[in-house]
Design an enzyme around this catalytic site. Structure first.
Site, PDB file in Angstrom:
ATOM      1  N   ASP A  67      59.699  45.532  45.981  1.00  0.00           N
ATOM      2  CA  ASP A  67      60.103  44.980  44.711  1.00  0.00           C
ATOM      3  C   ASP A  67      61.071  45.967  44.083  1.00  0.00           C
ATOM      4  O   ASP A  67      61.498  47.010  44.283  1.00  0.00           O
ATOM      5  CB  ASP A  67      59.017  44.755  43.585  1.00  0.00           C
ATOM      6  CG  ASP A  67      57.834  45.917  43.771  1.00  0.00           C
ATOM      7  OD1 ASP A  67      58.260  46.970  44.119  1.00  0.00           O
ATOM      8  OD2 ASP A  67      56.639  45.532  43.172  1.00  0.00           O
ATOM      9  N   ASP A 136      46.383  44.981  36.592  1.00  0.00           N
ATOM     10  CA  ASP A 136      46.120  43.409  36.478  1.00  0.00           C
ATOM     11  C   ASP A 136      45.703  42.825  37.737  1.00  0.00           C
ATOM     12  O   ASP A 136      45.909  41.800  37.879  1.00  0.00           O
ATOM     13  CB  ASP A 136      47.217  43.032  35.725  1.00  0.00           C
ATOM     14  CG  ASP A 136      48.556  42.888  36.486  1.00  0.00           C
ATOM     15  OD1 ASP A 136      48.529  43.372  37.594  1.00  0.00           O
ATOM     16  OD2 ASP A 136      49.389  42.171  35.953  1.00  0.00           O
ATOM     17  N   HIS A 138      47.801  42.986  40.564  1.00  0.00           N
ATOM     18  CA  HIS A 138      49.201  42.564  41.172  1.00  0.00           C
ATOM     19  C   HIS A 138      49.211  43.540  42.561  1.00  0.00           C
ATOM     20  O   HIS A 138      48.807  44.468  42.780  1.00  0.00           O
ATOM     21  CB  HIS A 138      50.227  42.699  40.433  1.00  0.00           C
ATOM     22  CG  HIS A 138      50.542  44.130  40.085  1.00  0.00           C
ATOM     23  ND1 HIS A 138      51.449  44.331  38.726  1.00  0.00           N
ATOM     24  CD2 HIS A 138      50.736  45.257  40.596  1.00  0.00           C
ATOM     25  CE1 HIS A 138      51.747  45.317  38.820  1.00  0.00           C
ATOM     26  NE2 HIS A 138      51.296  46.186  39.627  1.00  0.00           N
ATOM     27  N   GLU A 143      52.346  39.045  39.554  1.00  0.00           N
ATOM     28  CA  GLU A 143      51.240  39.044  38.516  1.00  0.00           C
ATOM     29  C   GLU A 143      50.269  37.892  38.761  1.00  0.00           C
ATOM     30  O   GLU A 143      50.584  36.800  39.500  1.00  0.00           O
ATOM     31  CB  GLU A 143      52.001  38.728  37.362  1.00  0.00           C
ATOM     32  CG  GLU A 143      53.178  40.164  37.066  1.00  0.00           C
ATOM     33  CD  GLU A 143      52.606  41.290  36.964  1.00  0.00           C
ATOM     34  OE1 GLU A 143      51.582  41.742  37.342  1.00  0.00           O
ATOM     35  OE2 GLU A 143      53.230  42.182  36.244  1.00  0.00           O
TER      36      GLU A 143
HETATM   37  C1  F6R Z   1      55.369  48.829  43.305  1.00  0.00           C
HETATM   38  C2  F6R Z   1      54.195  47.805  43.520  1.00  0.00           C
HETATM   39  C3  F6R Z   1      53.052  47.924  42.697  1.00  0.00           C
HETATM   40  C4  F6R Z   1      52.338  49.298  42.512  1.00  0.00           C
HETATM   41  C5  F6R Z   1      51.144  49.114  41.734  1.00  0.00           C
HETATM   42  C6  F6R Z   1      50.479  50.377  41.340  1.00  0.00           C
HETATM   43  O1  F6R Z   1      56.351  48.777  44.279  1.00  0.00           O
HETATM   44  O2  F6R Z   1      54.262  47.322  44.673  1.00  0.00           O
HETATM   45  O3  F6R Z   1      52.413  47.001  42.653  1.00  0.00           O
HETATM   46  O4  F6R Z   1      52.001  49.493  43.995  1.00  0.00           O
HETATM   47  O5  F6R Z   1      51.650  48.663  40.303  1.00  0.00           O
HETATM   48  O6  F6R Z   1      51.128  51.325  41.066  1.00  0.00           O
HETATM   49  P1  F6R Z   1      50.573  52.802  40.694  1.00  0.00           P
HETATM   50  O7  F6R Z   1      50.506  53.488  41.919  1.00  0.00           O
HETATM   51  O8  F6R Z   1      51.627  53.447  39.832  1.00  0.00           O
HETATM   52  O9  F6R Z   1      49.385  52.947  39.822  1.00  0.00           O
END
Ligand code: F6R
Length: 274
Positions: A67, A136, A138, A143
């Site tokens: 992303d 959440d 994702h 989302e």
């Molecule tokens: C970002 C992504 C997100 C993160 C997730 C966890 O490229 O794909 O799904 O992996 O938000 O983020 P952290 O590791 O910062 O808790």
């Protein structure tokens, strides 16, 4: 799906990095799906160390990130382009032209999403997709209520994601872009293998729902239950909400794929005791 529980955050990240290194050695032109976020920083640190210490070769590796924020240029410190350069690309011998992230500044975002999907297909699909999990539920920026068949597209981010990611924007959720391009859940599920890493007590509740709860678009990470080859790696803290812990440990102890990792761990603990 299998769940691997490691004692610490560090050993969980190390296992994931070692798994990637093994696949990269077996297939130098590996197509690697990458994630960003705090959890992955340790994995990239291990990979960078393996490149400098053990000559892990990235010269033929191709990467696709999950992303990117809409509206941020590649040089913006909050962008995922910047994150990847900072944490991985500048530390290994990957060719910049082999690294791919969606362009959140494209004039036509729908065309950019279609281009990204086509490029993944042209490279033969993703061999291993790294995943984190958001508070959440994702994966990528899919989302709650993202279709389990969704493709790369633009998405609005939830308030919980804006809060989770505020640190990269001076701690202010209002400064986090409200929209992002993300691979879809359907795109992710097409990877040949998925590896989800979750660490810390903050992730325990949502991880348990994703792994052991019903498959639901309210928690897009639960879609990994549909994947034929998904490995979930967690530390003890993130595992604390799981019911099947004893079973997962038993499988890990008896699965041939993990033999070399178990031996490495044994050698490490003998070394620590000596
Ligand atoms: C970002 C992504 C997100 C993160 C997730 C966890 O490229 O794909 O799904 O992996 O938000 O983020 P952290 O590791 O910062 O808790």
């Amino acid at each position: 799906m299998e769940v691997i529980i490691q004692k610490t955050v560090e050993s969980a990240a190390s296992l994931v990095a070692n798994l990637i290194a093994r696949e990269l050695r077996a297939k130098p032109a590996l197509v690697l799906g990458l994630a960003t976020g705090r959890t992955m920083e340790r994995v990239y640190r291990h990979l960078a160390r393996m490149h400098s210490g053990d000559s892990l070769d990235f010269s033929r590796c191709r990467t696709f990130n999950l992303d990117e924020y809409v509206g941020l240029s590649a040089t913006h410190p909050g962008s995922y382009h910047h994150y990847m350069n900072k944490h991985l690309f500048t530390h290994v011998n990957i060719r910049r032209r082999n690294t791919h992230l969606p362009d959140g500044t494209a004039d036509d975002l729908a065309a950019e999403c279609a281009r990204y999907e086509a490029l993944i297909r042209k490279c033969g699909g993703i061999d291993i997709q790294l995943l984190g999990i958001g508070s959440d539920g994702h994966i990528g920026f899919n989302e709650p209520l993202s279709s389990l068949r969704s493709r790369t597209r633009e998405k609005a981010l939830t308030v919980s994601t804006l809060r989770q990611n505020a640190a990269m924007f001076g701690g202010d959720p209002d400064k986090v872009p409200r929209r992002a391009i993300t691979m879809g859940v359907g795109t992710i599920l097409e990877a040949k293998r998925c590896v989800l890493l979750a660490t810390g007590r903050d992730k325990a509740r949502i991880l348990a729902k994703a792994v052991e709860g019903p498959i639901t678009s309210m928690i897009s990470a639960s879609a990994i239950q549909l994947h034929p080859h998904c490995t979930v790696v967690v530390d003890e803290a993130a595992a604390s909400g799981l019911r099947g812990v004893e079973y997962y440990r038993w499988i890990f102890e008896n699965e041939p794929e993990w033999q070399e990792f178990r031996q490495k761990k044994l050698r490490r603990s003998r070394h620590e005791r000596a």
